[in-house]
Design an enzyme around this catalytic site. Structure first.
Site, short mmCIF file in Angstrom:
data_model
loop_
_atom_site.label_atom_id
_atom_site.label_comp_id
_atom_site.label_asym_id
_atom_site.label_seq_id
_atom_site.Cartn_x
_atom_site.Cartn_y
_atom_site.Cartn_z
N ASN A 90 0.80 -1.22 0.00
CA ASN A 90 0.00 0.00 0.00
C ASN A 90 0.84 1.27 0.00
O ASN A 90 0.40 2.30 -0.51
CB ASN A 90 -0.92 0.00 1.24
CG ASN A 90 -1.51 1.36 1.52
OD1 ASN A 90 -2.44 1.81 0.86
ND2 ASN A 90 -0.95 2.05 2.52
N SER A 100 -3.84 2.85 -8.55
CA SER A 100 -4.60 4.10 -8.53
C SER A 100 -5.34 4.20 -9.86
O SER A 100 -4.98 3.52 -10.83
CB SER A 100 -3.63 5.29 -8.38
OG SER A 100 -4.25 6.51 -8.73
N TYR A 160 4.26 9.72 -11.08
CA TYR A 160 3.23 8.97 -10.34
C TYR A 160 2.43 8.09 -11.28
O TYR A 160 2.15 6.91 -10.98
CB TYR A 160 2.31 9.96 -9.61
CG TYR A 160 1.26 9.31 -8.74
CD1 TYR A 160 1.60 8.78 -7.49
CD2 TYR A 160 -0.07 9.25 -9.14
CE1 TYR A 160 0.63 8.20 -6.67
CE2 TYR A 160 -1.04 8.69 -8.33
CZ TYR A 160 -0.68 8.16 -7.10
OH TYR A 160 -1.64 7.59 -6.29
N ALA A 172 3.33 6.85 -14.20
CA ALA A 172 4.17 5.74 -14.66
C ALA A 172 4.32 4.67 -13.58
O ALA A 172 4.24 3.47 -13.85
CB ALA A 172 5.55 6.26 -15.07
N LYS A 207 2.28 3.98 -11.08
CA LYS A 207 1.03 3.26 -10.83
C LYS A 207 0.67 2.34 -11.98
O LYS A 207 0.08 1.27 -11.78
CB LYS A 207 -0.09 4.26 -10.53
CG LYS A 207 0.09 4.98 -9.20
CD LYS A 207 0.15 4.02 -8.03
CE LYS A 207 0.25 4.72 -6.69
NZ LYS A 207 0.27 3.78 -5.54
#
Length: 247
Positions: free
Chosen positions: A91, A143, A156, A158, A160
């Site tokens: 997470n 996400s 971010y 890339a 995810k």
């Protein structure tokens, strides 16, 4: 009533706040012994204390998931405390703050990729042998930015997207012993969201069909399903808890 994770050991990264903390508390309520991992030792300890005060079992472990030596030390600490691992929840992550491409520094790119993507890889790599022994499960938090633009900057987004790739590759490699799935939250009211958005943005209508922010608890419920035996024939998939954002 027996919980859905009764007697299982669950390792949860980013457990000191937000969706990680909500997942840790929910898992403990469902009977899991929780290893609450976070870079912030005090935050991890607060989560573990909350669980213990409610009658559950938990331990707090500080870890920098971007460093292999730290991940290995955390793995050893989990095994020393609990002896086994049944569930891994990847997470932990950071956001890049929506910078434009030209404003994304190499340092920012490296930091986001190292935590969000490399961290997921390192945790999965180090815990995989023990999850195989337990016929366990992995749930990775991606996400909506793992499927479309608009959820972050290029780093971010890339990272995810890469988490979805890790999920598919490891589900194929680790099956049938280990199930691996991804949850992709949409707009969720967490500490990170409050940091990234202005008061006006937080008060504005949320542009998803559900017309509101999700809660960390709502995301945790989806993670619980995928981690439990209720999802015994579910692997390699990506599941939305996004209020219809990608729908």
């Amino acid at each position: 009533m027996v919980g859905r994770l009764e007697g299982k050991v669950a390792v949860i990264t980013g457990a000191g706040s937000g969706m990680g903390r909500s997942t840790a508390v929910l898992f403990a309520r469902e009977g899991a012994h929780v290893a609450a991992l976070d870079r912030n030792q005090d935050a991890a300890a607060a989560t573990a204390t909350t669980i213990q005060e409610a009658g559950g079992q938990a331990t707090a472990i500080a870890v920098d998931i971007a460093r292999s030596s730290s991940v290995q030390a955390a793995r050893d600490a989990v095994l020393t405390t609990f002896g086994r691992v049944h569930v891994l929840i990847n997470n932990a992550g950071i956001h890049d703050g929506f910078p434009a491409l030209e404003e994304t520094s190499e340092e920012l790119w490296d930091r986001v990729i190292n935590v969000d993507l490399k961290g997921t890889f390192l945790m999965t790599q180090q815990f995989a042998p023990h999850l195989r022994e337990a016929n366990g499960a992995i749930v990775n938090l991606s996400s909506g930015a793992g499927f479309r633009a608009g959820g972050g900057g290029v780093a971010y987004t890339a990272a995810k997207h890469g988490i979805v790739g890790i999920t598919r590759a490891t589900a194929a490699e680790l099956g049938p012993s280990v199930r691996v799935n991804t949850v992709y939250p949409g707009p969720t009211m967490t500490e990170m969201t409050r940091t990234l958005m202005s008061e006006d943005e937080l008060a504005a209508p949320v542009p998803v069909p559900m017309a509101r922010f999700g809660t960390p608890e709502e995301v945790a419920n989806v993670v619980l399903f995928l981690a439990s035996d209720d999802a015994s024939f579910v692997t390699g998939g990506a599941y939305a808890a996004d209020g219809g954002w990608l729908g």
